[in-house]
Design a protein around this motif. Structure first.
Motif, PDB file in Angstrom:
ATOM      1  N   ALA A 149      44.332  30.430  32.317  1.00 25.68           N
ATOM      2  CA  ALA A 149      44.042  29.426  31.316  1.00 25.68           C
ATOM      3  C   ALA A 149      44.539  29.430  29.707  1.00 25.68           C
ATOM      4  O   ALA A 149      45.228  28.667  29.251  1.00 25.68           O
ATOM      5  CB  ALA A 149      42.286  29.312  31.173  1.00 25.68           C
ATOM      6  N   ARG A 150      44.502  30.747  29.426  1.00 26.20           N
ATOM      7  CA  ARG A 150      45.349  31.132  28.044  1.00 26.20           C
ATOM      8  C   ARG A 150      46.788  30.569  28.285  1.00 26.20           C
ATOM      9  O   ARG A 150      47.416  30.124  27.344  1.00 26.20           O
ATOM     10  CB  ARG A 150      44.983  32.575  27.743  1.00 26.20           C
ATOM     11  CG  ARG A 150      45.552  32.890  26.172  1.00 26.20           C
ATOM     12  CD  ARG A 150      45.163  31.917  25.289  1.00 26.20           C
ATOM     13  NE  ARG A 150      45.711  32.265  24.068  1.00 26.20           N
ATOM     14  CZ  ARG A 150      45.708  31.462  23.032  1.00 26.20           C
ATOM     15  NH1 ARG A 150      45.257  30.443  23.051  1.00 26.20           N
ATOM     16  NH2 ARG A 150      46.253  31.898  21.851  1.00 26.20           N
ATOM     17  N   THR A 151      47.441  31.158  29.452  1.00 26.99           N
ATOM     18  CA  THR A 151      48.845  30.895  29.483  1.00 26.99           C
ATOM     19  C   THR A 151      49.069  29.359  29.620  1.00 26.99           C
ATOM     20  O   THR A 151      50.050  28.874  29.100  1.00 26.99           O
ATOM     21  CB  THR A 151      49.360  31.549  30.850  1.00 26.99           C
ATOM     22  OG1 THR A 151      49.051  32.975  30.731  1.00 26.99           O
ATOM     23  CG2 THR A 151      50.796  31.149  30.951  1.00 26.99           C
ATOM     24  N   ASP A 152      48.179  28.746  30.217  1.00 23.43           N
ATOM     25  CA  ASP A 152      48.411  27.316  30.269  1.00 23.43           C
ATOM     26  C   ASP A 152      48.322  26.430  28.924  1.00 23.43           C
ATOM     27  O   ASP A 152      48.898  25.723  28.480  1.00 23.43           O
ATOM     28  CB  ASP A 152      47.625  26.586  31.253  1.00 23.43           C
ATOM     29  CG  ASP A 152      48.119  25.180  31.859  1.00 23.43           C
ATOM     30  OD1 ASP A 152      49.241  24.866  32.123  1.00 23.43           O
ATOM     31  OD2 ASP A 152      47.140  24.323  31.670  1.00 23.43           O
ATOM     32  N   SER A 153      47.522  27.086  28.190  1.00 23.99           N
ATOM     33  CA  SER A 153      47.267  26.477  26.810  1.00 23.99           C
ATOM     34  C   SER A 153      48.331  26.681  26.031  1.00 23.99           C
ATOM     35  O   SER A 153      48.815  25.907  25.234  1.00 23.99           O
ATOM     36  CB  SER A 153      45.882  27.174  26.112  1.00 23.99           C
ATOM     37  OG  SER A 153      45.860  26.612  24.918  1.00 23.99           O
ATOM     38  N   LEU A 154      49.097  27.772  25.647  1.00 28.22           N
ATOM     39  CA  LEU A 154      50.203  28.031  25.228  1.00 28.22           C
ATOM     40  C   LEU A 154      51.399  27.483  25.937  1.00 28.22           C
ATOM     41  O   LEU A 154      52.353  26.757  24.962  1.00 28.22           O
ATOM     42  CB  LEU A 154      50.538  29.794  25.395  1.00 28.22           C
ATOM     43  CG  LEU A 154      49.514  30.547  24.773  1.00 28.22           C
ATOM     44  CD1 LEU A 154      50.116  32.219  25.069  1.00 28.22           C
ATOM     45  CD2 LEU A 154      49.543  30.516  23.168  1.00 28.22           C
TER      46      LEU A 154
END
Length: 344
Positions: free
Chosen positions: A63-68
């Motif tokens: 989820a964090r990677t996709d946000s970035l």
């Protein structure tokens, strides 16, 4: 990871008394006893909580990677470069089965013990990429004191196709001559590789190893090393049967969301005195060998690997077999690895 659909197999050896171990694995401290540490019985609740912790961590990283990624941190969203950098970002932070093995082996307050494979049932039923060694036919497991010791009750006769992490593999008993010490029974488990080929993993009645975690500086890069070495009772069969001496993974040490300019991600397997059976017109080869190895995949629910593409980030392509597309190695092999394990 073996499916629960396997029929139960009776134990072939009597159980060890508390604090004792079965024969084998004499070079691994945990195989010689608890060293005065108390025992904590492994339970299905413990193993399920471990599986949940690993998968939840990996979901948070996705989820964090996709946000970035969507914010343009890795380049223009949709570009090949941005997708590549997003996947590397995930690789550098994901947790594999190596993670829980290292944590269990190197905790110092107790020794974890299971008298059979029942406590490992949640791993087998619900999670992919937990282990490549069989989680069935287990007579006893001990983990702690910097290592693990697994005793298998190898059945008299067994040959079956099983569903493992969404892919069908063959597992069977074989009797092989190993290390010129006579014929011994082994559990033979097929293992698909990222190159769309298959190797056979062979496990003797005692499978043991030492587990270490350390930081290594290599050519200016700080790397996190996880290793299983001093391995006893494991072999790989392809173009001959080869004793497995060590498996190690490494990755660049990261903090927060920042990635190194030249990320290092890799894994290798060491085969001491590997013997390659060559065609009749060439001499057979005996040598020490250090081979590139598939970088361990993240522990996730088996069902997650069957997710429809529309439910996943566009930079993340998964397969029902428990693999991830373009899950590649990056950067050179650390010099320290070649120094530890001869590569002739």
């Amino acid at each position: 990871m073996l499916a629960l659909a396997l029929l139960g197999i009776g134990l072939l050896h009597p159980s060890a008394a508390p604090g004792e171990t079965k024969p084998g694995g004499s070079g691994i401290p945990i195989c010689l006893g608890n060293g005065g540490l108390p025992e904590l019985p492994l339970t299905a609740t413990i193993t399920d909580s471990v599986g949940q912790a690993l998968s939840r961590h990996n979901h948070r990283v996705v989820a964090r990677t996709d946000s970035l990624y969507r914010a343009g941190r890795f380049g223009r969203p949709g570009s090949d470069e941005a997708k590549k950098r997003a996947l590397i970002h995930f690789q550098l932070r994901s947790w594999s089965g190596f993670r829980y093995t290292a944590d269990f082996a190197n905790q110092t307050r107790q020794v974890l013990v299971a008298a059979d494979d029942a406590p490992l049932a949640p791993f087998s039923a619900d999670y992919a990429n937990v282990a490549v060694y069989p989680l069935r036919f287990i007579d006893q497991v001990r983990i702690g004191r910097g290592g693990f010791c697994i005793n298998y009750a190898i059945p008299d006769a067994y040959d079956e196709q099983i569903l493992d992490g969404g892919v069908t593999v063959r597992i069977r008993r074989m009797d092989l001559e190993l290390d010129h010490q006579g014929v011994r029974p082994v559990i033979n488990r097929e293992q698909p590789t990222s190159e769309h080929s298959t190797v056979e993993l062979l496990y003797e009645a005692c499978f043991a190893g030492r587990v270490t975690e350390e930081r290594v500086v290599d050519r200016g890069d700080t790397l996190l090393f996880l290793s299983i070495d001093n391995i006893e009772g494991a072999h790989v069969r392809k173009f001959g049967t080869h004793r497995l001496g060590a498996i190690t993974e490494w990755r660049s040490l990261v903090r927060g969301d920042d990635d190194p300019a030249n990320p290092r991600i890799g894994a290798a397997a060491y085969f001491p005195e590997i013997h390659l059976e060559m065609p009749f017109f060439l001499p057979d080869l005996g040598l020490d060998d250090l081979r590139a190895y598939d970088y361990p995949l993240p522990v996730m629910e088996t069902s997650w690997y069957r997710s429809p593409p529309s439910s996943l980030p566009e930079w993340l392509k998964v397969d029902p077999s428990g693999t991830i597309k373009n899950w590649k190695l990056h950067g050179p092999r650390p010099k320290a690895l070649t120094e530890r394990y001869p590569d002739l």
